[in-house]
Motif scaffolding. Structure first.
Motif, PDB file in Angstrom:
ATOM      1  N   GLU A   1       0.824  -1.190   0.000  1.00 19.99           N
ATOM      2  CA  GLU A   1       0.000   0.000   0.000  1.00 19.99           C
ATOM      3  C   GLU A   1       0.865   1.249   0.000  1.00 19.99           C
ATOM      4  OE1 GLU A   1      -3.217  -0.183   2.956  1.00 19.99           O
ATOM      5  OE2 GLU A   1      -2.469  -2.184   3.356  1.00 19.99           O
ATOM      6  N   GLN A   2       0.418   2.266  -0.678  1.00 19.31           N
ATOM      7  CA  GLN A   2       1.134   3.529  -0.695  1.00 19.31           C
ATOM      8  C   GLN A   2       0.490   4.495   0.292  1.00 19.31           C
ATOM      9  OE1 GLN A   2       3.983   4.085  -2.419  1.00 19.31           O
ATOM     10  NE2 GLN A   2       3.810   1.911  -2.828  1.00 19.31           N
ATOM     11  N   LEU A   3       1.280   5.058   1.203  1.00 20.61           N
ATOM     12  CA  LEU A   3       0.764   6.031   2.148  1.00 20.61           C
ATOM     13  C   LEU A   3       0.723   7.400   1.493  1.00 20.61           C
ATOM     14  CD1 LEU A   3       2.535   4.852   5.389  1.00 20.61           C
ATOM     15  CD2 LEU A   3       0.325   4.211   4.488  1.00 20.61           C
ATOM     16  N   GLU A   4      -0.199   8.229   1.944  1.00 22.60           N
ATOM     17  CA  GLU A   4      -0.479   9.468   1.238  1.00 22.60           C
ATOM     18  C   GLU A   4       0.560  10.550   1.486  1.00 22.60           C
ATOM     19  OE1 GLU A   4      -4.406  10.532   2.306  1.00 22.60           O
ATOM     20  OE2 GLU A   4      -5.342   8.869   1.231  1.00 22.60           O
ATOM     21  N   ASP A   5       1.206  10.558   2.646  1.00 23.15           N
ATOM     22  CA  ASP A   5       2.158  11.613   2.923  1.00 23.15           C
ATOM     23  C   ASP A   5       3.263  11.087   3.802  1.00 23.15           C
ATOM     24  OD1 ASP A   5       1.282  11.886   5.763  1.00 23.15           O
ATOM     25  OD2 ASP A   5      -0.564  12.553   4.802  1.00 23.15           O
ATOM     26  N   THR A   6       4.326  11.890   3.909  1.00 23.05           N
ATOM     27  CA  THR A   6       5.493  11.459   4.656  1.00 23.05           C
ATOM     28  C   THR A   6       5.173  11.184   6.112  1.00 23.05           C
ATOM     29  OG1 THR A   6       6.898  12.746   3.203  1.00 23.05           O
ATOM     30  CG2 THR A   6       7.853  12.077   5.301  1.00 23.05           C
ATOM     31  N   GLU A   7       4.282  11.975   6.735  1.00 23.00           N
ATOM     32  CA  GLU A   7       3.982  11.793   8.140  1.00 23.00           C
ATOM     33  C   GLU A   7       3.352  10.440   8.413  1.00 23.00           C
ATOM     34  OE1 GLU A   7       1.689  15.012   9.589  1.00 23.00           O
ATOM     35  OE2 GLU A   7       3.281  16.496   9.342  1.00 23.00           O
ATOM     36  N   SER A   8       2.702   9.868   7.407  1.00 21.09           N
ATOM     37  CA  SER A   8       2.074   8.566   7.596  1.00 21.09           C
ATOM     38  C   SER A   8       3.092   7.476   7.885  1.00 21.09           C
ATOM     39  CB  SER A   8       1.259   8.192   6.352  1.00 21.09           C
ATOM     40  OG  SER A   8       0.194   9.092   6.165  1.00 21.09           O
ATOM     41  N   TYR A   9       4.351   7.711   7.528  1.00 17.38           N
ATOM     42  CA  TYR A   9       5.380   6.738   7.842  1.00 17.38           C
ATOM     43  C   TYR A   9       5.603   6.654   9.348  1.00 17.38           C
ATOM     44  CZ  TYR A   9       6.855   6.411   2.963  1.00 17.38           C
ATOM     45  OH  TYR A   9       6.899   6.187   1.618  1.00 17.38           O
ATOM     46  N   TYR A  10       5.221   7.707  10.056  1.00 19.82           N
ATOM     47  CA  TYR A  10       5.570   7.822  11.468  1.00 19.82           C
ATOM     48  C   TYR A  10       4.342   7.919  12.355  1.00 19.82           C
ATOM     49  CZ  TYR A  10       9.774   8.953   8.936  1.00 19.82           C
ATOM     50  OH  TYR A  10      10.822   8.911   8.066  1.00 19.82           O
ATOM     51  N   MET A  11       3.295   7.233  12.007  1.00 22.48           N
ATOM     52  CA  MET A  11       2.073   7.235  12.801  1.00 22.48           C
ATOM     53  C   MET A  11       2.324   6.610  14.172  1.00 22.48           C
ATOM     54  SD  MET A  11      -0.124   4.153  11.026  1.00 22.48           S
ATOM     55  CE  MET A  11       0.064   4.783   9.369  1.00 22.48           C
ATOM     56  N   THR A  12       1.480   6.961  15.122  1.00 21.86           N
ATOM     57  CA  THR A  12       1.559   6.359  16.445  1.00 21.86           C
ATOM     58  C   THR A  12       0.947   4.969  16.423  1.00 21.86           C
ATOM     59  OG1 THR A  12      -0.596   7.193  17.155  1.00 21.86           O
ATOM     60  CG2 THR A  12       1.321   8.657  17.466  1.00 21.86           C
ATOM     61  N   PHE A  13       1.168   4.214  17.492  1.00 17.48           N
ATOM     62  CA  PHE A  13       0.600   2.871  17.568  1.00 17.48           C
ATOM     63  C   PHE A  13      -0.924   2.936  17.505  1.00 17.48           C
ATOM     64  CE2 PHE A  13      -0.969  -0.760  20.136  1.00 17.48           C
ATOM     65  CZ  PHE A  13      -0.509  -1.789  19.331  1.00 17.48           C
ATOM     66  N   GLU A  14      -1.524   3.898  18.223  1.00 16.55           N
ATOM     67  CA  GLU A  14      -2.979   4.015  18.226  1.00 16.55           C
ATOM     68  C   GLU A  14      -3.507   4.331  16.832  1.00 16.55           C
ATOM     69  OE1 GLU A  14      -0.952   5.293  20.499  1.00 16.55           O
ATOM     70  OE2 GLU A  14      -1.538   3.973  22.159  1.00 16.55           O
ATOM     71  N   GLN A  15      -2.802   5.196  16.108  1.00 15.24           N
ATOM     72  CA  GLN A  15      -3.210   5.510  14.732  1.00 15.24           C
ATOM     73  C   GLN A  15      -3.096   4.287  13.837  1.00 15.24           C
ATOM     74  OE1 GLN A  15      -0.426   8.712  14.152  1.00 15.24           O
ATOM     75  NE2 GLN A  15      -2.001  10.300  14.405  1.00 15.24           N
ATOM     76  N   TRP A  16      -2.024   3.517  14.034  1.00 16.04           N
ATOM     77  CA  TRP A  16      -1.807   2.313  13.230  1.00 16.04           C
ATOM     78  C   TRP A  16      -2.890   1.270  13.520  1.00 16.04           C
ATOM     79  CZ3 TRP A  16      -0.696  -2.710  14.751  1.00 16.04           C
ATOM     80  CH2 TRP A  16      -0.269  -3.575  13.741  1.00 16.04           C
ATOM     81  N   VAL A  17      -3.236   1.098  14.800  1.00 12.25           N
ATOM     82  CA  VAL A  17      -4.284   0.146  15.184  1.00 12.25           C
ATOM     83  C   VAL A  17      -5.614   0.522  14.532  1.00 12.25           C
ATOM     84  CG1 VAL A  17      -5.725  -0.616  17.119  1.00 12.25           C
ATOM     85  CG2 VAL A  17      -3.236  -0.618  17.346  1.00 12.25           C
ATOM     86  N   LYS A  18      -5.914   1.809  14.530  1.00 13.21           N
ATOM     87  CA  LYS A  18      -7.166   2.272  13.923  1.00 13.21           C
ATOM     88  C   LYS A  18      -7.138   2.075  12.414  1.00 13.21           C
ATOM     89  CE  LYS A  18     -10.231   6.289  13.646  1.00 13.21           C
ATOM     90  NZ  LYS A  18     -10.440   7.697  14.073  1.00 13.21           N
ATOM     91  N   LYS A  19      -6.007   2.383  11.787  1.00 16.38           N
ATOM     92  CA  LYS A  19      -5.892   2.274  10.326  1.00 16.38           C
ATOM     93  C   LYS A  19      -6.168   0.853   9.845  1.00 16.38           C
ATOM     94  CE  LYS A  19      -2.546   2.752   6.552  1.00 16.38           C
ATOM     95  NZ  LYS A  19      -3.351   3.578   5.651  1.00 16.38           N
ATOM     96  N   TYR A  20      -5.598  -0.141  10.593  1.00 15.02           N
ATOM     97  CA  TYR A  20      -5.733  -1.528  10.146  1.00 15.02           C
ATOM     98  C   TYR A  20      -6.778  -2.313  10.944  1.00 15.02           C
ATOM     99  CZ  TYR A  20      -1.601  -0.673   7.336  1.00 15.02           C
ATOM    100  OH  TYR A  20      -0.729  -0.177   6.410  1.00 15.02           O
ATOM    101  N   ASP A  21      -7.550  -1.585  11.768  1.00 17.90           N
ATOM    102  CA  ASP A  21      -8.652  -2.202  12.514  1.00 17.90           C
ATOM    103  C   ASP A  21      -8.167  -3.432  13.294  1.00 17.90           C
ATOM    104  OD1 ASP A  21     -11.264  -2.422  13.405  1.00 17.90           O
ATOM    105  OD2 ASP A  21     -11.866  -3.745  11.764  1.00 17.90           O
ATOM    106  N   LYS A  22      -7.117  -3.215  14.079  1.00 18.66           N
ATOM    107  CA  LYS A  22      -6.515  -4.299  14.849  1.00 18.66           C
ATOM    108  C   LYS A  22      -7.265  -4.508  16.165  1.00 18.66           C
ATOM    109  CE  LYS A  22      -2.815  -5.569  12.461  1.00 18.66           C
ATOM    110  NZ  LYS A  22      -2.334  -6.941  12.234  1.00 18.66           N
ATOM    111  N   HIS A  23      -7.407  -5.783  16.547  1.00 19.85           N
ATOM    112  CA  HIS A  23      -8.052  -6.141  17.816  1.00 19.85           C
ATOM    113  C   HIS A  23      -7.209  -7.227  18.491  1.00 19.85           C
ATOM    114  CE1 HIS A  23     -11.710  -3.924  16.714  1.00 19.85           C
ATOM    115  NE2 HIS A  23     -11.551  -4.429  15.497  1.00 19.85           N
ATOM    116  N   TYR A  24      -7.045  -7.097  19.803  1.00 18.81           N
ATOM    117  CA  TYR A  24      -6.245  -8.061  20.561  1.00 18.81           C
ATOM    118  C   TYR A  24      -7.090  -8.668  21.671  1.00 18.81           C
ATOM    119  CZ  TYR A  24      -2.556  -5.550  18.116  1.00 18.81           C
ATOM    120  OH  TYR A  24      -1.783  -4.964  17.146  1.00 18.81           O
ATOM    121  N   ASP A  25      -6.870  -9.936  21.925  1.00 18.34           N
ATOM    122  CA  ASP A  25      -7.700 -10.656  22.891  1.00 18.34           C
ATOM    123  C   ASP A  25      -7.516 -10.154  24.317  1.00 18.34           C
ATOM    124  OD1 ASP A  25      -8.720 -12.200  20.861  1.00 18.34           O
ATOM    125  OD2 ASP A  25      -7.249 -13.819  21.134  1.00 18.34           O
ATOM    126  N   THR A  26      -6.285  -9.822  24.690  1.00 19.73           N
ATOM    127  CA  THR A  26      -5.999  -9.387  26.050  1.00 19.73           C
ATOM    128  C   THR A  26      -5.049  -8.199  26.029  1.00 19.73           C
ATOM    129  OG1 THR A  26      -4.068 -10.812  26.320  1.00 19.73           O
ATOM    130  CG2 THR A  26      -6.234 -11.771  26.868  1.00 19.73           C
TER     131      THR A  26
END
Length: 327
Positions: free
Chosen positions: A2-27
């Motif tokens: 996937e191509q990210l839209e801007d340079t800052e997207s390379y340096y997203m926070t963990f919370e931003q990354w979790v939201k972007k990829y809709d990540k869910h963890y059991d515990t």
């Protein structure tokens, strides 16, 4: 990828990354563990892209992906090479010795059987990756049982033998001392690891094969054949001071006898160049000349014109674990 839209997207926070990829963890424990892995990958991305921005030597940017919270071995599926090719081409570094995926260096002594040692080492590593068991396998079995097993040969011959006959544990079929060919003695010795088949690394860009070779090494160690103008150059290299930091290169590999030597590539990485404040990239090679003279594991220059033709050729096994004690 996937191509990210801007340079800052390379340096997203963990919370931003979790939201972007809709990540869910059991515990929360799993979340914390994955966040630690993500943080390491995020740092690698930042360092790689900083190097690109300042020197352009890396040749490309990389980015966080949906797999950035997983260990490199978790990117594989049992038994075959199902993985994201773009992701594997762009990981900044891999070292399969980490996590105990590579066995100790052996010694072929004066025998021209590097092709056997490298193939057996590859099976050991891929068995560990797929089955989480590091089994030391017998090279003596192949030396004794392959026709011409104590002579120069081709890696595919070793893999073909293991596909047909399987691999016995070294403790059940130990290397002789001195290391010489003997009678084949596989009867009543159980197979510890089965090899289903072997594959060649698919190189489509022969002018610049290293990115495709890198993708294969990221998935697991790969057997290759190094071509030297003279093996004396490699032996001379072993005598240099601070050898573990030094990176071998052959400035004129096509001038001479073009001696071939089979080895196992177990990773790649980069380190600062203290002479010019730049970055040197390297391949990590497992040899079969024993551990003296710093040539058990050594580094060869990477992304410098396919040094020693390291990426021109590659083979790796697909293995399946079997129950067996090897005795």
């Amino acid at each position: 990828m996937e191509q990210l839209e801007d340079t800052e997207s390379y340096y997203m926070t963990f919370e931003q990354w979790v939201k972007k990829y809709d990540k869910h963890y059991d515990t929360e424990e799993v979340r914390d563990s994955r966040r630690n892995i993500w943080a390491e990958q995020s740092l690698k991305v930042k360092l790689h892209n900083l190097e690109y921005d300042t020197s352009k030597e890396t040749g490309y940017r990389i980015q966080l992906t949906r797999w950035s919270d997983q260990e490199q071995a978790a990117l594989l599926t049992a038994g075959d090479d199902v993985f994201d090719e773009d992701l594997l081409r762009n990981l900044p570094s891999v070292d399969w010795r980490v996590g105990n995926h590579v066995t100790e260096v052996k010694n072929q002594e004066e025998n021209p059987v590097c092709w056997i040692f490298s193939a057996v080492s590859a099976v050991e590593s891929h068995n560990k990756i797929l089955n989480n068991e590091l089994v030391v396998l017998s090279v003596q079995q192949l030396v004794d049982c392959i026709n011409g097993g104590d002579q120069a040969g081709q890696v595919y011959q070793a893999f073909n033998y293991m596909v047909e006959h399987g691999c016995i544990r070294e403790e059940g079929y130990p290397q002789t001392s001195p290391f010489v060919r003997g009678p084949c003695q596989t009867a009543k010795r159980e197979v510890a690891v089965e090899v289903l088949r072997w594959k060649s690394v698919d190189i489509s860009n022969h002018r610049n094969p290293e990115p495709e070779f890198q993708a294969a090494v990221t998935a697991g160690p790969v057997v290759t054949t190094l071509v030297f103008s003279s093996l004396d150059k490699l032996r001379d290299f072993s005598s240099m001071d601070n050898n573990e930091e030094n990176i071998f290169s052959d400035p004129d590999p096509h001038n001479g006898n073009n001696v071939a030597h089979a080895v196992l590539v177990v990773g790649f990485g980069s380190q600062p160049n203290r002479r010019n404040d730049g970055i040197d990239h390297y391949w990590i090679v497992k040899n079969s000349w024993g551990t003296e003279d710093h040539l058990g594991f050594f580094k060869i220059a990477k992304d410098r014109g396919n040094q020693c033709q390291i990426a021109s050729y590659g083979m790796y096994p697909v293995v399946r674990s079997t129950v067996g004690t090897g005795v």
